[in-house]
Design a protein around this motif. Structure first.
Motif, PDB file in Angstrom:
ATOM      1  N   SER A 106       0.820  -1.213   0.000  1.00 52.54           N
ATOM      2  CA  SER A 106       0.000   0.000   0.000  1.00 52.54           C
ATOM      3  C   SER A 106       0.849   1.257   0.000  1.00 52.54           C
ATOM      4  N   SER A 107       1.952   1.229   0.737  1.00 53.14           N
ATOM      5  CA  SER A 107       2.860   2.373   0.776  1.00 53.14           C
ATOM      6  C   SER A 107       4.200   1.940   0.203  1.00 53.14           C
ATOM      7  N   PRO A 108       4.714   2.614  -0.818  1.00 55.04           N
ATOM      8  CA  PRO A 108       5.971   2.190  -1.441  1.00 55.04           C
ATOM      9  C   PRO A 108       7.154   2.396  -0.488  1.00 55.04           C
ATOM     10  N   PRO A 109       7.943   1.345  -0.232  1.00 54.19           N
ATOM     11  CA  PRO A 109       9.124   1.501   0.622  1.00 54.19           C
ATOM     12  C   PRO A 109      10.258   2.189  -0.134  1.00 54.19           C
ATOM     13  N   ASP A 110      11.098   2.846   0.628  1.00 53.22           N
ATOM     14  CA  ASP A 110      12.239   3.537   0.042  1.00 53.22           C
ATOM     15  C   ASP A 110      13.501   2.683   0.031  1.00 53.22           C
ATOM     16  N   ALA A 111      13.634   1.794   0.986  1.00 51.43           N
ATOM     17  CA  ALA A 111      14.839   0.965   1.081  1.00 51.43           C
ATOM     18  C   ALA A 111      14.481  -0.289   1.858  1.00 51.43           C
ATOM     19  N   ALA A 112      15.390  -1.275   1.809  1.00 53.39           N
ATOM     20  CA  ALA A 112      15.178  -2.531   2.528  1.00 53.39           C
ATOM     21  C   ALA A 112      16.538  -3.105   2.908  1.00 53.39           C
ATOM     22  N   VAL A 113      16.559  -3.780   4.055  1.00 51.00           N
ATOM     23  CA  VAL A 113      17.743  -4.527   4.481  1.00 51.00           C
ATOM     24  C   VAL A 113      17.295  -5.933   4.861  1.00 51.00           C
TER      25      VAL A 113
END
Length: 697
Positions: A106-113
């Protein structure tokens, strides 16, 4: 006058048939033994050769993706892959079957680890945290949200950098960079159980160790390492780097830190110092300078790099440069290893390309077996053999130098101990002893060779080792004392009555004297210097000295028998002629008999040395089995043969450990072959040389 003669039938067909059958049988048995040895040699090579095959990489399958957005995180279990982008999270079968429906974000993430085990993914959704888990069971994928399916905002403000460590299946530790500083949070399911704030600390990159006890934070050229415990976080050290890092990564086990900067990828790990463990720069991997991304394996200390031009390289922590390099099509965005490291997923815009990797033993090379390697947490590079440990993340250390040095030291010292005794006994028995006494002494010494080596090793380890420790000074002084006693007996022997100086019977007088002197020396050392050895010397109870004495005792019968036979094989006319010309018995022995028997004596010594190199039970039970490359006479060691006997039962068939043990056996076989070949060549030259002298004489 008639003479009775027994007729001899030289044309007896039955006898000729039997002789021919025996000749062919003996020849066939000899050829069979040679073929069996050759088969054993090639079988050992067949088992060992896979260790040194170069890694390989083969394309297997290409798949089109519905989502063309770059992946923020991706992984695989070997049969089912998964990826998370800004818009969706999807499971993708790796066999080309259609992918299941995607989970829309629903909300686009900016980064991931991703955690080190690739089983948890932390997303940064507009400054808030969202934890996701790709769960794969029976080839079916399911997305789980252990902390809830809504992002968790932090009271300290929006998150800009973050790191994740999975402490268990239901517990995670998160490091997050906020405007107020670095926040350390520990979650158990949906509850935050603790929180630590490093106020004012700012970092460009954050990284947590797999167990969550270390936090690496880089800001500019400064790298700070924080020690985390339940009581809080304490700054362990600060390192000033040559250049600002582009990324930080940990290899499997969490001990090796990879720092990527403009110069390439550098390997760091902690070594012990006066102030505790401190990071040390080990080396920079060659040809890693232009890497666009770095992706470590989950279970082995292997990582991959890729460049914008499509150059893919595999590196191993023990190697200076890449172990495999392939030029692929440009446009690589991300990589993911399969859990066992036997597969690789390469992602480009809207496409997955799969590769099969053949890299079963990345840490084993011919160089690593023989050269010094700087292992994790060791203060410097060294030769180390330590094949197993309790931890699953342990990196095995396979250096053959400690065992080779231990084998050569034990064999050489045993030969040094046995050679004077065996040769002196052979010379006296063959040349000076009376025939009647020789008929008793020679079989008695040869019967010593019938003692099983396991019995000798047991006596050496259980009885001899503690007695040598208590009388060490006496044992060290014993050769000098016995030599002085022999010289004194030689001076006093002319003063003995004539009936006591009959040829061949001196030994009956000398042996009791030497025995009394030996016992007296050892007893005095225990009375006068009971604690001197432990104060002056680093003495291990089972050591090289004990093994050399025990193994030398086992070599004496072999060297004695062969040397005595060689002395007896010298034509008697040579010795009689020397004595007739006025030479003394000693001069005849040293100048006539010994040169003539030198070929046989040398062969006896080489056979004894080969026996010592291959000895197993004595060195297994009398040395302490310490695989060290350094150490003197009073420290332990481990031989190649003993190492095979100890570790072969616990080595998994087909593993690197298993094959390296077979390599040890191959080295022993080659070493014995080289010794025997050199000994035969030298023996033939000596025989030819002295046979020519005899013919000229």
């Amino acid at each position: 006058m008639s003479i009775n003669r027994i007729p001899v039938h030289f044309s007896d067909r039955h006898r000729r048939a039997i002789d021919q059958l025996v000749r062919r049988t003996v020849t066939a048995c000899g050829v069979g033994i040679l073929l069996l040895m050759l088969l054993l040699f090639f079988w050992l090579i067949w088992v060992v050769l896979p260790l040194f095959t170069a890694p390989a990489m083969h394309p297997t399958l290409s798949q089109q993706l519905w989502d063309t957005q770059p992946a923020l995180a991706l992984g695989s279990d070997g049969q089912l892959g998964w990826r998370i982008s800004r818009h969706e999270a999807r499971f993708i079968p790796l066999d080309g079957q259609p992918a299941s429906a995607a989970l829309a974000l629903s909300s686009p993430p900016d980064a991931a680890v991703t955690s080190s085990d690739s089983r948890s993914v932390l997303l940064n959704v507009q400054g808030a945290l969202l934890l996701m888990q790709p769960v794969i069971r029976q080839h079916q994928g399911e997305w789980r949200f252990p902390l809830g399916d809504r992002p968790l905002p932090l009271p300290q403000g929006a998150v800009s950098q973050m790191a994740l460590s999975a402490l268990s299946d239901h517990q995670w530790r998160v490091a997050a960079q906020t405007p107020a500083g670095i926040s350390l949070l520990t979650f158990a399911d949906r509850t935050s159980v603790s929180q630590i704030l490093l106020s004012g600390q700012q970092a460009d990159h954050l990284l947590l160790s797999p167990d969550g006890t270390l936090l690496y934070a880089s800001a500019g050229r400064l790298l700070r390492v924080w020690q985390i415990s339940d009581a809080g976080a304490q700054l362990r050290e600060t390192q000033t780097l040559a250049q600002p890092p582009q990324s930080l990564h940990l290899l499997a086990g969490g001990r090796t830190l990879l720092i990527q900067d403009a110069r390439g990828v550098q390997q760091w790990f902690a070594i012990t110092s006066a102030n505790g463990p401190r990071l040390q720069a080990i080396h920079t991997f060659a040809r890693s300078r232009d890497a666009q991304g770095v992706v470590p394996e989950a279970q082995r200390r292997v990582f991959a790099t890729f460049t914008a031009q499509g150059t893919l390289s595999l590196f191993a922590s023990k190697q200076d440069g890449p172990i495999l390099t392939r030029q692929l099509a440009p446009g690589i965005r991300a990589l993911a290893f399969t859990p066992r490291g036997d597969g690789l997923i390469v992602e480009r815009a809207g496409q997955w390309q799969q590769f099969a990797l053949e890299n079963p033993w990345p840490d084993v090379t011919w160089r690593n077996l023989w050269q010094k390697i700087w292992y994790e947490n060791y203060p410097q590079a060294d030769w180390v053999w330590q094949s197993t440990a309790a931890g699953d993340s342990y990196q095995a250390k396979f250096s053959l130098i400690p065992m080779v040095l231990g084998t050569l030291k034990a064999a050489a010292l045993a030969l040094l101990f046995a050679t004077p005794l065996a040769l002196a006994a052979a010379m006296y028995t063959a040349w000076f002893m009376s025939p009647g006494l020789r008929r008793w002494v020679k079989p008695g010494i040869e019967m010593m060779g019938a003692l099983p080596s396991v019995v000798i090793g047991l006596i050496a380890g259980v009885w001899l080792a503690p007695h040598i420790r208590s009388a060490l000074i006496g044992v060290l002084l014993l050769p000098l004392v016995l030599a002085a006693t022999l010289l004194l007996c030689g001076v006093l022997s002319p003063r003995l009555p004539a009936r006591w100086r009959r040829p061949g019977f001196e030994v009956l007088l000398l042996l009791p004297v030497l025995l009394v002197v030996t016992l007296l020396t050892l007893w005095l050392s225990t009375q006068l210097w009971p604690h001197l050895s432990s104060q002056l010397l680093h003495y291990e109870q089972r050591n090289l000295l004990v093994a050399a004495l025990a193994m030398g005792f086992a070599l004496v019968p072999l060297i004695f028998t062969l040397s005595e036979d060689a002395l007896f094989s010298v034509p008697g006319a040579l010795g009689q002629g020397s004595l007739a010309l006025g030479a003394t018995p000693w001069q005849t022995l040293t100048r006539v008999v010994l040169p003539g028997a030198s070929a046989g004596i040398f062969a006896a010594l080489m056979i004894g040395f080969g026996r010592a190199v291959g000895e197993t039970m004595i060195v297994l039970m009398a040395t302490g089995n310490t695989p060290v490359s350094e150490g003197g006479l009073f420290t332990g060691l481990r031989a190649l043969s003993a190492n095979i006997a100890i570790e072969m039962p616990e080595a998994a068939a087909g593993s690197a450990h298993y094959r390296i043990l077979f390599l040890s056996a191959l080295l022993l076989l080659l070493f014995t072959l080289v010794i025997n070949t050199v000994a035969e060549l030298i023996r033939q030259r000596l025989r030819q040389r002295y046979s020519q002298h005899e013919g000229q004489g």
